[in-house]
Write a protein that holds these residues in place. Structure first.
Motif, PDB file in Angstrom:
ATOM      1  N   SER A 533       0.841  -1.199   0.000  1.00 10.30           N
ATOM      2  CA  SER A 533       0.000   0.000   0.000  1.00 10.30           C
ATOM      3  C   SER A 533       0.873   1.245   0.000  1.00 10.30           C
ATOM      4  O   SER A 533       1.856   1.342   0.747  1.00 10.30           O
ATOM      5  CB  SER A 533      -0.902   0.009   1.242  1.00 10.30           C
ATOM      6  N   TYR A 534       0.490   2.210  -0.836  1.00  8.18           N
ATOM      7  CA  TYR A 534       1.172   3.501  -0.916  1.00  8.18           C
ATOM      8  C   TYR A 534       0.140   4.592  -0.650  1.00  8.18           C
ATOM      9  O   TYR A 534      -0.942   4.592  -1.265  1.00  8.18           O
ATOM     10  CB  TYR A 534       1.798   3.692  -2.296  1.00  8.18           C
ATOM     11  N   GLU A 535       0.460   5.510   0.264  1.00  9.09           N
ATOM     12  CA  GLU A 535      -0.488   6.553   0.648  1.00  9.09           C
ATOM     13  C   GLU A 535       0.170   7.924   0.611  1.00  9.09           C
ATOM     14  O   GLU A 535       1.359   8.075   0.886  1.00  9.09           O
ATOM     15  CB  GLU A 535      -1.029   6.308   2.066  1.00  9.09           C
ATOM     16  N   LEU A 536      -0.641   8.918   0.289  1.00  3.86           N
ATOM     17  CA  LEU A 536      -0.260  10.321   0.370  1.00  3.86           C
ATOM     18  C   LEU A 536      -1.432  11.050   0.999  1.00  3.86           C
ATOM     19  O   LEU A 536      -2.562  10.954   0.504  1.00  3.86           O
ATOM     20  CB  LEU A 536       0.030  10.891  -1.024  1.00  3.86           C
ATOM     21  N   GLY A 537      -1.186  11.735   2.124  1.00  8.24           N
ATOM     22  CA  GLY A 537      -2.321  12.298   2.850  1.00  8.24           C
ATOM     23  C   GLY A 537      -2.059  13.661   3.443  1.00  8.24           C
ATOM     24  O   GLY A 537      -0.921  14.157   3.498  1.00  8.24           O
ATOM     25  N   MET A 538      -3.157  14.250   3.905  1.00  7.28           N
ATOM     26  CA  MET A 538      -3.117  15.554   4.560  1.00  7.28           C
ATOM     27  C   MET A 538      -4.108  15.552   5.707  1.00  7.28           C
ATOM     28  O   MET A 538      -5.226  15.047   5.581  1.00  7.28           O
ATOM     29  CB  MET A 538      -3.503  16.666   3.570  1.00  7.28           C
ATOM     30  N   LYS A 539      -3.691  16.116   6.836  1.00  9.87           N
ATOM     31  CA  LYS A 539      -4.592  16.356   7.956  1.00  9.87           C
ATOM     32  C   LYS A 539      -4.467  17.828   8.330  1.00  9.87           C
ATOM     33  O   LYS A 539      -3.359  18.317   8.585  1.00  9.87           O
ATOM     34  CB  LYS A 539      -4.254  15.450   9.142  1.00  9.87           C
ATOM     35  N   SER A 540      -5.605  18.515   8.348  1.00  9.49           N
ATOM     36  CA  SER A 540      -5.541  19.970   8.522  1.00  9.49           C
ATOM     37  C   SER A 540      -6.760  20.488   9.267  1.00  9.49           C
ATOM     38  O   SER A 540      -7.829  19.879   9.251  1.00  9.49           O
ATOM     39  CB  SER A 540      -5.454  20.663   7.156  1.00  9.49           C
ATOM     40  N   ALA A 550      -7.548  14.198   4.129  1.00 12.28           N
ATOM     41  CA  ALA A 550      -7.650  13.549   2.817  1.00 12.28           C
ATOM     42  C   ALA A 550      -6.513  12.552   2.654  1.00 12.28           C
ATOM     43  O   ALA A 550      -5.394  12.772   3.139  1.00 12.28           O
ATOM     44  CB  ALA A 550      -7.610  14.583   1.700  1.00 12.28           C
ATOM     45  N   THR A 551      -6.807  11.448   1.970  1.00 14.01           N
ATOM     46  CA  THR A 551      -5.804  10.422   1.692  1.00 14.01           C
ATOM     47  C   THR A 551      -6.007   9.883   0.285  1.00 14.01           C
ATOM     48  O   THR A 551      -7.127   9.518  -0.090  1.00 14.01           O
ATOM     49  CB  THR A 551      -5.900   9.251   2.685  1.00 14.01           C
ATOM     50  N   ALA A 552      -4.922   9.854  -0.500  1.00 12.95           N
ATOM     51  CA  ALA A 552      -4.912   9.163  -1.792  1.00 12.95           C
ATOM     52  C   ALA A 552      -4.098   7.888  -1.614  1.00 12.95           C
ATOM     53  O   ALA A 552      -3.081   7.876  -0.903  1.00 12.95           O
ATOM     54  CB  ALA A 552      -4.301  10.043  -2.868  1.00 12.95           C
ATOM     55  N   PHE A 553      -4.524   6.792  -2.231  1.00 13.96           N
ATOM     56  CA  PHE A 553      -3.855   5.514  -2.003  1.00 13.96           C
ATOM     57  C   PHE A 553      -3.804   4.669  -3.266  1.00 13.96           C
ATOM     58  O   PHE A 553      -4.597   4.847  -4.203  1.00 13.96           O
ATOM     59  CB  PHE A 553      -4.560   4.721  -0.895  1.00 13.96           C
ATOM     60  N   TYR A 554      -2.851   3.740  -3.259  1.00 14.89           N
ATOM     61  CA  TYR A 554      -2.735   2.726  -4.302  1.00 14.89           C
ATOM     62  C   TYR A 554      -2.418   1.405  -3.626  1.00 14.89           C
ATOM     63  O   TYR A 554      -1.510   1.325  -2.781  1.00 14.89           O
ATOM     64  CB  TYR A 554      -1.639   3.081  -5.306  1.00 14.89           C
ATOM     65  N   LEU A 555      -3.168   0.347  -3.962  1.00 16.10           N
ATOM     66  CA  LEU A 555      -2.959  -0.992  -3.398  1.00 16.10           C
ATOM     67  C   LEU A 555      -2.579  -1.967  -4.502  1.00 16.10           C
ATOM     68  O   LEU A 555      -3.204  -1.992  -5.571  1.00 16.10           O
ATOM     69  CB  LEU A 555      -4.234  -1.510  -2.717  1.00 16.10           C
ATOM     70  N   ASP A 556      -1.590  -2.777  -4.216  1.00 24.72           N
ATOM     71  CA  ASP A 556      -1.203  -3.872  -5.101  1.00 24.72           C
ATOM     72  C   ASP A 556      -1.401  -5.167  -4.318  1.00 24.72           C
ATOM     73  O   ASP A 556      -0.664  -5.469  -3.382  1.00 24.72           O
ATOM     74  CB  ASP A 556       0.260  -3.706  -5.515  1.00 24.72           C
ATOM     75  N   HIS A 557      -2.425  -5.923  -4.685  1.00 25.63           N
ATOM     76  CA  HIS A 557      -2.863  -7.109  -3.935  1.00 25.63           C
ATOM     77  C   HIS A 557      -2.438  -8.352  -4.713  1.00 25.63           C
ATOM     78  O   HIS A 557      -3.001  -8.663  -5.770  1.00 25.63           O
ATOM     79  CB  HIS A 557      -4.387  -7.056  -3.773  1.00 25.63           C
ATOM     80  N   LYS A 558      -1.466  -9.083  -4.179  1.00 25.55           N
ATOM     81  CA  LYS A 558      -0.881 -10.222  -4.891  1.00 25.55           C
ATOM     82  C   LYS A 558      -1.241 -11.537  -4.213  1.00 25.55           C
ATOM     83  O   LYS A 558      -1.565 -11.586  -3.032  1.00 25.55           O
ATOM     84  CB  LYS A 558       0.643 -10.077  -4.949  1.00 25.55           C
ATOM     85  N   ASP A 559      -1.139 -12.611  -5.013  1.00 29.50           N
ATOM     86  CA  ASP A 559      -1.358 -13.989  -4.524  1.00 29.50           C
ATOM     87  C   ASP A 559      -2.729 -14.165  -3.895  1.00 29.50           C
ATOM     88  O   ASP A 559      -2.883 -14.874  -2.878  1.00 29.50           O
ATOM     89  CB  ASP A 559      -0.275 -14.380  -3.518  1.00 29.50           C
TER      90      ASP A 559
END
Length: 758
Positions: A533-540, A550-559
């Motif tokens: 999982s890769y995340e980029l976020g902000m708390k304000s 806000a959080t943007a994310f990318y998941l790579d789910h294997k096997d």
């Protein structure tokens, strides 16, 4: 993402920028002495230590006890409305079995041996099985939803995220709280909670008890057993917990607790979407009506005890021990075909035990915060089911395939995660967890030309011949496997201003390997699933009134672990093989906005967007050639869009304070079956309204809650044993009937709660 999703997200984003908070508003004064609304500090334990929500670089939603009460939330599944990209729903056969998905990752099959993809925790104790995991709100302080893999601090089976049920600690004062609720479908809920000092400032005892009852939303129109209860979607739950807390010194705290829940609600019958070709019963008029040839009784019983010890070694170090033992037992009746004939009936028993021990050493210094620990888990997960195909084989006296066995696991882990302040503004978080797990499995699988039930007396007059059954149902699998895994987390946090933090992170989680609990012969175990999982976020926070996370994310789910149905000689073979054959990805955005508009008016909005799909599913054609069949697979229980907007308005009067609130929760369309999906739920919205009253003396409170105001009908589960014929019709499947069954969420309800605090 799809074009309509992007359009909707732009609209929702514009709206949400002007909306915000479900949380209570604290009063402040400006220089002229006028009262102003400010946001309240929200504390969470997402990283196993108490922190402000705004300081935690994790996508987490926290719903407090006050918010739960004011919104009339009575079960944990309703929390999904307040957490983006989250699905928490009651499963198909019972009220207490949980289907949980976060960011497209979960596990929909509740059979023993299959591990969840979303971890459920009660006070830091992991709940290994979905049976009994639909927790009623009782003596709770808050519920936290952690989205994304939590592999370093929470370990295996949190590749989608974790849901934490945090119970209340005692205040030290003598308290007694009574609450009664009446409502639609003859709802009658009674709760009592209290605490009593045994030794002032040292020793306290407390507890809570609930009796939760409701008539069914529908009925079993036909029943094969005379005189049995024919209510469908009813509720009959007894739950209780008791705690003993001891604080002998300022540095030492101990808590011993016990809880037990018994759910004797009827087994849920599904809605037949197609007329039966073997009976003359029509499709029911109500989505909550059904037919059955099974007993309607059902039971889900869970209980456990826990011991927590915390010791403040010095100003920087805290030691903690969490010991727990839990067990559950669930005999259940699932009529897959939902007819008055024994076409495809599946009586089953689930029997689980678990023990866990965790030791923590936590450090909180000037520039470093560290959480570290050792963890041990032992779980025995057993069960059996009988697939009764009487009608298809009645010329032979019927046929039953019985499957039974155990998947037992023993797991050891060591972990550490720390945050180091590189500068006044820049921090780095790094974590690592090592897990070693051994799992052993036995499976018995075979057929008999008769009707079998799991126990003598399951239906009136039935006697189970164990000797004959044991001679006919062979042991087909007896194996053991060990896996080990090292899961990392690495993140950076930058405090741009006092009120804005930016963060990015990489984390990994894994779901345990396992054996096929439906194996028909020897087959190897499947390896663990892994999510990167890769995340980029902000708390304000802005002007002390607006909170935007806000959080943007990318998941790579294997096997990914999947069951492949293999062809057999006839419909009774039910041959299934489990393998690591899939890979999927997910990209998304989550937004949570809270706004204290005025001293009296609070607004909130949440938005979840996700584009999740299978990238690869490996299979083989008739010639043995490797092929990709990912176009026939779909990510289930995962709408592209989830959104929630709402308000809370406070009114002070001479007779007390009133809080009016409401929210509108939207889920776009989603599929219900992974392979060759036949049922999808169109997008829908739920409108909820409430009015709460609090007496001026602080003793009395009342709440009127109207749920699903527009009476939306929406699918939460299904069984599909048919094949499309290409002309708009269906070819009967297993059992020889048109078995296409849907299970639905709650209809419109109104309830009134009254409580008194001594």
């Amino acid at each position: 993402m799809k074009q309509n999703t992007i359009k909707m997200s732009c609209i929702a984003l514009a709206i949400s920028s002007a909306l915000a908070a479900q949380y209570a508003v604290a009063e402040d004064e400006n220089s002229t002495g006028e009262k102003q609304a400010t946001l309240e500090r929200i504390e969470v334990t997402a990283r196993k230590s108490i922190e402000s929500l705004q300081n935690v670089p994790v996508a987490v939603t926290s719903v407090s006890a006050d918010d739960l009460s004011e919104n009339g939330i009575s079960v944990m599944t309703e929390i999904q409305q307040f957490s983006p990209n989250t699905t928490l729903q009651s499963s198909r056969g019972t009220n207490s079995t949980l289907t949980a998905f976060i960011r497209g990752v979960g596990q929909e099959d509740p059979l023993w041996g299959y591990e969840p993809g979303v971890g459920i925790y009660i006070d830091d104790v992991y709940i290994a099985r979905p049976q009994g995991a639909v927790l009623d709100i009782l003596d709770v302080q808050r519920i936290e939803v952690l989205r994304g893999p939590q592999g370093t601090l929470y370990g295996k089976n949190t590749i989608g995220g974790a849901v934490k049920y945090v119970t209340k600690k005692m205040s030290g004062d003598a308290e007694l709280n009574l609450n009664a609720t009446v409502g639609s479908y003859n709802q009658q809920d009674y709760k009592i909670a209290g605490q009593l000092p045994l030794i002032d400032d040292k020793l306290y005892i407390g507890g809570a008890f609930a009796s939760l009852n409701r008539d069914g939303y529908g009925d079993f129109i036909t029943s094969a057993i005379p005189g049995q209860d024919t209510e469908n979607y009813n509720k009959d739950v007894m739950a209780g917990r008791v705690s003993l807390e001891y604080t002998p010194t300022d540095d030492l705290f101990m808590r011993l607790n016990y809880d037990k829940t018994t759910d004797e609600s009827n087994s849920k019958g599904g809605y037949r979407m197609l007329p039966s070709v073997l009976t003359d019963a029509p499709v029911p008029d109500s989505k909550y009506d059904s037919y059955t040839s099974m007993p309607t009784w059902n039971k889900v019983e869970t209980e456990g005890w826990g011991l927590t010890i915390e010791y403040g070694l010095n100003d920087d170090w805290t030691l903690k021990s969490v010991t727990s033992s839990r067990e559950s037992y669930s005999p259940t009746n699932i009529d897959f075909d939902n007819t008055s004939l024994r076409i495809l009936d599946v009586p089953a028993i689930y029997d689980d035990e678990q023990f866990s021990q965790e030791f923590q050493a936590n450090y909180d210094g000037d520039n470093l915060k560290l959480v570290s620990g050792l963890y041990y888990f032992k779980g025995d997960s057993c069960g059996m089911f009988d697939s009764i195909l009487y009608e298809y084989y009645k010329a032979y006296g019927g046929l039953t395939r019985e499957v039974r066995g155990c998947n037992n696991s023993e797991s050891y882990a060591a972990y550490a995660q720390g945050t180091y302040d590189i500068t006044d503004k820049l921090s780095m978080t790094a974590g690592l967890r090592y897990t070693r797990e051994t799992k052993d499995a036995t499976v018995y699988n075979g057929i008999m030309f008769t009707t079998l039930y799991p126990e003598t007396g399951w239906i009136p007059g039935y006697v189970r011949d164990e000797d004959a059954i044991n001679a006919s149902i062979p042991k087909v699998l007896d194996d053991e496997e060990t896996w080990s895994k090292l899961n990392p987390r690495l993140g950076l946090e930058y405090q741009l201003t006092d009120d804005m933090m930016l963060f990015t992170s990489y984390s990994q989680g894994f779901k345990s390997g396992t054996f096929n609990p439906r194996a028909t012969g020897p087959e190897p175990a499947v390896d663990p699933e892994v999510v990167d999982s890769y995340e980029l976020g902000m708390k304000s926070e802005w002007f002390d009134r607006l909170r935007v996370n806000a959080t943007a994310f990318y998941l790579d789910h294997k096997d990914r672990q999947f069951v492949t149905v293999l062809p057999g000689e006839n419909a009774s073979d039910l041959n299934q093989r489990l393998g690591n054959i899939g890979k999927s990805t997910a990209t998304g955005l989550e937004l949570e906005v809270e706004y204290a508009a005025t001293e009296s008016l609070n607004l909130f909005a949440t938005l979840g967007l996700i584009d999740a799909s299978f990238e690869e599913v490996i299979s083989y054609d008739s010639d043995g050639n490797r092929i990709d069949i990912s176009d026939t697979y779909t990510i289930t229980n995962t709408p592209d869009t989830t959104a929630n907007v709402g308000f809370s308005y406070n009114i002070d009067t001479d007779i007390g304070s009133f809080v009016a609130n409401g929210n509108y929760y939207y889920r776009s369309d989603y599929d219900l079956a992974v392979v060759n999906n036949l049922l999808s739920q169109d997008g829908y919205g739920l409108l909820n309204l409430g009015l709460n009253w609090y007496s001026n003396d602080g003793h009395w409170h009342a709440g009127l809650h109207w749920k699903n105001v527009t009476n939306e009908e929406y699918l939460v589960g299904n069984y599909a044993f048919v094949t499309p014929d290409g002309n708009g019709g269906y070819i009967p499947g297993l059992g020889g009937d048109n078995t296409l069954i849907g299970y639905y969420g709650d209809p419109e309800t109104i309830s009134l709660s009254v409580g008194y605090n001594f």
